[in-house]
Design an enzyme around this catalytic site. Structure first.
Site, PDB file in Angstrom:
ATOM      1  N   HIS A 193       0.856  -1.194   0.000  1.00  0.00           N
ATOM      2  CA  HIS A 193       0.000   0.000   0.000  1.00  0.00           C
ATOM      3  C   HIS A 193       0.888   1.237   0.000  1.00  0.00           C
ATOM      4  CE1 HIS A 193      -3.515  -2.384   0.794  1.00  0.00           C
ATOM      5  NE2 HIS A 193      -4.277  -1.325   0.958  1.00  0.00           N
ATOM      6  N   GLU A 196      -1.459   6.408  -1.193  1.00  0.00           N
ATOM      7  CA  GLU A 196      -2.831   6.677  -0.751  1.00  0.00           C
ATOM      8  C   GLU A 196      -2.701   7.645   0.419  1.00  0.00           C
ATOM      9  OE1 GLU A 196      -4.647   3.877   1.873  1.00  0.00           O
ATOM     10  OE2 GLU A 196      -6.688   4.269   1.177  1.00  0.00           O
ATOM     11  N   ASP A 274     -11.213  -2.671  -2.777  1.00  0.00           N
ATOM     12  CA  ASP A 274     -10.587  -2.397  -1.473  1.00  0.00           C
ATOM     13  C   ASP A 274     -11.379  -3.048  -0.319  1.00  0.00           C
ATOM     14  OD1 ASP A 274      -8.403  -1.365  -0.148  1.00  0.00           O
ATOM     15  OD2 ASP A 274      -9.093   0.709  -0.126  1.00  0.00           O
TER      16      ASP A 274
HETATM   17  N1  ADE Z   1      -6.816  -1.646   5.138  1.00  0.00           N
HETATM   18  C1  ADE Z   1      -8.062  -1.800   4.640  1.00  0.00           C
HETATM   19  N2  ADE Z   1      -8.337  -0.812   3.758  1.00  0.00           N
HETATM   20  C2  ADE Z   1      -7.236  -0.017   3.702  1.00  0.00           C
HETATM   21  C3  ADE Z   1      -6.901   1.150   2.991  1.00  0.00           C
HETATM   22  N3  ADE Z   1      -7.743   1.736   2.125  1.00  0.00           N
HETATM   23  N4  ADE Z   1      -5.683   1.701   3.206  1.00  0.00           N
HETATM   24  C4  ADE Z   1      -4.827   1.139   4.061  1.00  0.00           C
HETATM   25  N5  ADE Z   1      -5.086   0.041   4.755  1.00  0.00           N
HETATM   26  C5  ADE Z   1      -6.282  -0.546   4.571  1.00  0.00           C
HETATM   27 ZN    ZN Z   2      -6.316  -1.486   0.527  1.00  0.00          ZN
END
Ligand code: ADE
Ligand code: ZN
Length: 329
Positions: A193, A196, A274
């Site tokens: 990740h 974001e 997601d």
């Molecule tokens: N865990 C679940 N959804 C998430 C997201 N959008 N960003 C980071 N961790 C997550």
């Molecule tokens: Zn995620």
């Protein structure tokens, strides 16, 4: 022309089991266990942002205490994938959200695997498990998790992942570099990740320190032209989740979302959900929303679906079979 996005052969590569738990079941489990809801039922899905959202995952997952409950959640996940027309899914599961399982990773993976195996026997799509670190964990905790995964060598586990809130954790690429190196050496794929709750610097660290095979979100790479060129050159896939980014406050409108600019710049982008139960969305509707917002032709939709299959962590033969199906849509 109406396009049938349920029938579009595709893979889902960015989806969290924690965000798929059926809300009615969660409420029933809480009632059974005598655990109070954190807020009234009608307001359970009112999130103020990513932190609040992640706290909610801690609460829901704390209600899953027995192997049968975990296996049932895995089975229900496969059913959801089948309903969305996904031929395969990589699912992210973060043990830190599941307090009853944090000290029993083998038991947890075994229970998940039992649910996914039963689902496959019933003809539901195959699922690969991406076991996830939380951004706030220490280097030592990360290495401990990876060493355990390497010792378990469970065939269900396809990748190491890291998720959570980068805003709180700060820059953690260097902290997790050794854990991700060991994961690669143990034959696991790596998905990260980034871009974001971090900007382009998080995406750069995912490449430079963590050897990411795939990036979850990654959309804020758009703020750095050189990085976009690098993602395109190296064909690093981004598992993009447009509605999640809108709901959690990254962009105000889908038309402002960078998925289309990234795609046009040659970055491999796929469409994903997601946390579909909590965001109240499904994968066919996400494709439909993007197709409408960016005026995607059937050919573009096929290309994005093909990208999702190339980006997934299924074996090469399975991918070839799935890609052949996309051409017939
Ligand atoms: N865990 C679940 N959804 C998430 C997201 N959008 N960003 C980071 N961790 C997550
Ligand atoms: Zn995620």
């Amino acid at each position: 022309m109406t396009l049938d996005f349920q029938a579009l052969p595709k893979a889902e590569v960015h989806i969290h089991l924690e965000g798929c738990l059926d809300l009615d079941e969660v409420v029933a489990l809480a009632q059974e266990a005598g655990v109070p809801l954190p807020r009234p039922r009608a307001e359970l899905l009112h999130f103020s942002g990513l932190s609040d959202f992640l706290d909610f995952l801690d609460w829901t997952c704390s209600l899953y205490r027995t192997p049968d409950q975990v296996a049932a959640a895995a089975y229900a996940f496969s059913r959801r994938m089948s309903a969305s027309g996904a031929l395969y899914a990589d699912v992210i599961v973060n043990p830190t959200h599941w307090p009853h399982w944090r000290r029993d990773l083998g038991g947890f993976i075994g229970a998940l695997d039992a649910g996914f195996c039963a689902a496959e026997l019933d003809g539901l799509p195959p699922v690969g498990l991406c076991v996830s670190l939380l951004r706030q964990q220490s280097a030592e905790e990360a290495i401990e998790l990876v060493d355990l995964l390497a010792a378990l060598r469970h065939p269900r586990v396809v990748a190491l992942s890291v998720d959570g809130n980068e805003k709180f954790a700060g820059r953690t690429g260097p902290r997790f570099a050794e854990a991700f190196r060991r994961a690669g050496a143990a034959g696991l794929k790596r998905t990260v990740h980034a871009g974001e709750s971090s900007g382009p610097e998080g995406v750069r660290d995912a490449l430079d320190y963590l050897g990411a095979d795939r990036i979850d979100h990654g959309v804020r790479a758009i703020e750095d032209d050189d990085l976009v060129a690098r993602l395109a050159d190296r064909q690093i896939p981004l598992g993009v989740c447009p509605t999640s980014n809108l709901t959690l406050g990254l962009y105000a409108r889908l038309e402002e979302h960078p998925i289309e600019r990234l795609r046009k710049a040659g970055v491999p982008v796929s469409v994903n959900t997601d946390d579909p139960e909590l965001l109240e969305i499904d994968l066919p509707k996400e494709y439909a929303r993007c197709a409408a917002a960016f005026d995607w032709s059937a050919e573009t939709c096929r290309n994005v679906a093909a990208t999702s299959i190339r980006a997934c962590f299924a074996g090469d033969e399975a991918k070839t079979r799935m890609l052949a199906k996309v051409a017939t849509w």
